[in-house]
Design a protein around this motif. Sequence first.
Motif, mmCIF file in Angstrom:
data_model
loop_
_atom_site.group_PDB
_atom_site.id
_atom_site.type_symbol
_atom_site.label_atom_id
_atom_site.label_comp_id
_atom_site.label_asym_id
_atom_site.label_seq_id
_atom_site.Cartn_x
_atom_site.Cartn_y
_atom_site.Cartn_z
ATOM 1 N N TYR A 118 54.115 39.698 26.546
ATOM 2 C CA TYR A 118 55.121 39.396 25.916
ATOM 3 C C TYR A 118 54.968 38.648 24.513
ATOM 4 N N TYR A 119 53.987 37.956 24.332
ATOM 5 C CA TYR A 119 53.713 37.176 23.057
ATOM 6 C C TYR A 119 53.035 37.942 21.970
ATOM 7 N N ALA A 120 51.979 38.821 22.546
ATOM 8 C CA ALA A 120 51.044 39.296 21.358
ATOM 9 C C ALA A 120 51.305 40.621 21.634
ATOM 10 N N GLY A 121 50.993 41.335 22.660
ATOM 11 C CA GLY A 121 51.312 42.812 22.918
ATOM 12 C C GLY A 121 50.335 43.700 22.840
ATOM 13 N N ASP A 122 49.265 43.054 22.546
ATOM 14 C CA ASP A 122 47.763 44.231 22.301
ATOM 15 C C ASP A 122 47.133 44.264 23.623
ATOM 16 N N ARG A 123 46.184 45.062 23.819
ATOM 17 C CA ARG A 123 45.421 45.192 25.037
ATOM 18 C C ARG A 123 44.393 44.369 25.156
ATOM 19 N N ARG A 124 44.170 43.819 26.190
ATOM 20 C CA ARG A 124 42.958 42.883 26.358
ATOM 21 C C ARG A 124 42.095 43.426 27.603
ATOM 22 N N PRO A 125 41.323 44.519 27.478
ATOM 23 C CA PRO A 125 40.336 44.911 28.462
ATOM 24 C C PRO A 125 39.535 43.924 29.321
ATOM 25 N N ALA A 126 39.299 42.794 28.380
ATOM 26 C CA ALA A 126 38.501 41.744 29.106
ATOM 27 C C ALA A 126 39.033 41.147 30.347
ATOM 28 N N LEU A 127 40.508 41.112 30.316
ATOM 29 C CA LEU A 127 40.970 40.679 31.584
ATOM 30 C C LEU A 127 40.947 41.408 32.807
ATOM 31 N N GLU A 128 40.568 42.630 32.623
ATOM 32 C CA GLU A 128 40.406 43.463 33.881
ATOM 33 C C GLU A 128 38.812 43.056 34.220
ATOM 34 N N ARG A 129 38.125 42.845 33.496
ATOM 35 C CA ARG A 129 36.725 42.745 33.834
ATOM 36 C C ARG A 129 36.731 41.184 34.497
ATOM 37 N N GLU A 130 37.334 40.294 33.915
ATOM 38 C CA GLU A 130 37.296 38.888 34.522
ATOM 39 C C GLU A 130 38.001 39.074 35.944
ATOM 40 N N LEU A 131 39.186 39.800 36.123
ATOM 41 C CA LEU A 131 39.678 39.771 37.302
ATOM 42 C C LEU A 131 38.606 40.463 38.319
ATOM 43 N N ASP A 132 38.089 41.822 37.829
ATOM 44 C CA ASP A 132 37.043 42.323 38.991
ATOM 45 C C ASP A 132 35.954 41.364 39.450
ATOM 46 N N GLU A 133 35.440 40.352 38.394
ATOM 47 C CA GLU A 133 34.476 39.598 38.706
ATOM 48 C C GLU A 133 34.891 38.402 39.545
ATOM 49 N N ARG A 134 35.944 37.951 39.613
ATOM 50 C CA ARG A 134 36.582 36.812 40.280
ATOM 51 C C ARG A 134 36.793 37.622 41.672
ATOM 52 N N ILE A 135 37.274 38.694 42.054
ATOM 53 C CA ILE A 135 37.701 39.367 43.155
ATOM 54 C C ILE A 135 36.248 39.736 43.725
ATOM 55 N N ALA A 136 35.394 40.102 43.211
ATOM 56 C CA ALA A 136 33.846 40.530 43.706
ATOM 57 C C ALA A 136 33.338 39.133 44.252
ATOM 58 N N ARG A 137 33.650 38.122 43.607
ATOM 59 C CA ARG A 137 33.112 36.766 44.165
ATOM 60 C C ARG A 137 33.730 36.471 45.367
ATOM 61 N N ILE A 138 34.885 36.454 45.344
ATOM 62 C CA ILE A 138 35.623 36.257 46.541
ATOM 63 C C ILE A 138 35.580 36.724 47.786
ATOM 64 N N GLN A 139 35.418 38.197 47.468
ATOM 65 C CA GLN A 139 35.132 39.311 48.653
ATOM 66 C C GLN A 139 33.604 38.922 49.076
ATOM 67 N N ALA A 140 32.693 38.464 48.346
ATOM 68 C CA ALA A 140 31.388 38.226 48.594
ATOM 69 C C ALA A 140 31.084 37.015 49.306
ATOM 70 N N ARG A 141 32.302 36.136 49.285
ATOM 71 C CA ARG A 141 32.147 34.862 50.065
ATOM 72 C C ARG A 141 32.069 34.863 51.703
ATOM 73 N N GLY A 142 31.405 33.903 52.047
ATOM 74 C CA GLY A 142 31.381 33.981 53.400
ATOM 75 C C GLY A 142 30.401 34.895 54.326
ATOM 76 N N ASP A 143 30.553 35.939 54.255
ATOM 77 C CA ASP A 143 29.450 37.080 54.630
ATOM 78 C C ASP A 143 28.707 37.533 53.552
ATOM 79 N N GLY A 144 27.644 38.110 53.802
ATOM 80 C CA GLY A 144 27.227 38.728 52.811
ATOM 81 C C GLY A 144 27.462 40.293 52.612
#
Lengths: 209, 334
Positions: free
Chosen positions: B271-297
């Motif tokens: 909304y405010y900037a309008g440009d693509r920020r591919p870094a967001l996808e990487r950050e999300l991927d990492e967060r989710i990977a960390r969450i999914q790796a939690r608890g069990d190996g």
Amino acid sequence: MTLPEGVAYREFDGAERLATRGTPAYGEPVVDGWRVWDAGRSKLGAMFDAGIDTGLSGSDGVLYLGAANGTTASHVADFARVVYAVEFAARPMDDLLDAAAARETLVPLLNDARQPDTYAHVVENGLDAVVQDVATRGQAQVALANRQFLADDGRLVAALKARSEDVTREPGAIFGDALAELREGYEVLDTRRLDPRHDDHLAVVARPR
Amino acid sequence: MSEGWFAGVEPDDPEAGAAAIRDGRADAPADWPGLAVEAGFADDSREYYARLRAAAIEAARTAAAERERADDRQAIHAVRAMDDAERTANELAERVAEWSASRYGESGTDVEYCRELVRRADAGGVAAEGPDASATAPTADGTPPTADGALAGLAARVVELDAEADRLRAFVEHTAGAVAPNLAALAGPVLGARLLALAGSLESLAKKPSGTIQVLGAEEALFAHLRGAAPSPKHGVVYTHEYVRSTRPEERGSAARALAGKLAIAARIDYYAGDRRPALERELDERIARIQARGDGSGGGTGATDGPESNGNDEGDGDDSGDRPADGRPPGDG
Ligand SMILES: C[S@@+](CC[C@H](N)C(=O)[O-])C[C@H]1O[C@@H](n2cnc3c(N)ncnc32)[C@H](O)[C@@H]1O
């Protein structure tokens, strides 16, 4: 035929190619500050390559209709005094603005070329050239509507696209009709098919009458 | 005679100049550079062109951004129409199934079965039972159609409606990607468009805290749930995202929260900037990977999709707090 001052054939990777001097705009090769004007991606570039006398010269004032992302308009802005670049689609505007940011001569306008009254308060009269590549229906009408910006000895340099007018009719017939319509306001000086680089496109050079 | 864009504009105010360029008009062009210098708007033509260019760039930039934003309405209408078309196709498919079960004693409840009926009708009623093609043709003499014909006709409508939904989906994908490229990249274009529809506009989505985005569509998700596209109507539509569905039930709340956090940032950038920020996808991927790796190996089973539902989308999750910009700002890394 003479190229406008600021347009020249330069050597790139051993081949002579059309080029202008300026900041690259679409990933084209640059050597010594000259950047390739890719005639495969630019109808005006193809016209120069075909040896058509466009009447364009360095330090012209130009109205460019259908600027899109600025591929061709950026090259024109490299040698012209001022280029008013009209494009009505919002999507290519980002790229066109980038091209404008790197060129003091490029004035971007988000307008419809069929409605010159919406930019006649911005674009000056007495221009040396109207370059037209709008790929829309009614291309002759667009040229006629924008004739008012041209000096008496100015030039219309247009690429007419047959498929934009009618996909079912023969290009030759379409071009015939378009030229007849153009002659209501212009004297046609030269025409040339741009195949095979730009299929079913007719280059037209004309002057107001 | 008409006036130039610079009339009444302060020379050093590109925004006023931009407004004059966007809103003004003239019957005919004139020697604007000369007139502007005469009027004292610029000292010389060089200065005039510099001012013109600054104002024109501003005008084109804001006009293009506004135009693209207005496209959020198109994406919203289209995704609603797509959902309507899909839902209606499914409802009619059930009707077809019920009806044909009573006639031919076979079952099949979905659009695929309707397609099968249409194929058979086209083939001229190959099977002993089943609608026959001649029956689908409108009767020339105005006699009422047969039951087989009516059934085959209805099945054909279902198939067409389903194809229409596909076309609408393609349009939604295109439009959402243009209007909100970061949101569409992270959420997927269809979910992105749904979030736009639920919020009402890109602007209002961009102004919502991620906690709200996480539960957007909790009631509306009922339809998606009925179609099997969502785990439960009590969760927001973000739960339909594969990152949430592929997370173990106990961790789904965390995954949904992390996702909603990134979607909130994506919507604001769109909304405010309008440009693509591919870094967001990487950050999300990492967060989710960390969450999914939690608890069990094992890193969270993909088979968890069909597992029992997590019953808390607000369960504690200490280390997620960094992804929850409740004040509307991106987290520290953003
Ligand atoms: C073939 S592209 C131009 C390519 C460009 N001249 C180049 O060589 O870099 C045609 C462009 O004309 C634009 N266009 C079509 N109709 C128009 C109109 N009525 N007014 C302004 N632009 C128009 C289209 O949006 C498109 O970007």
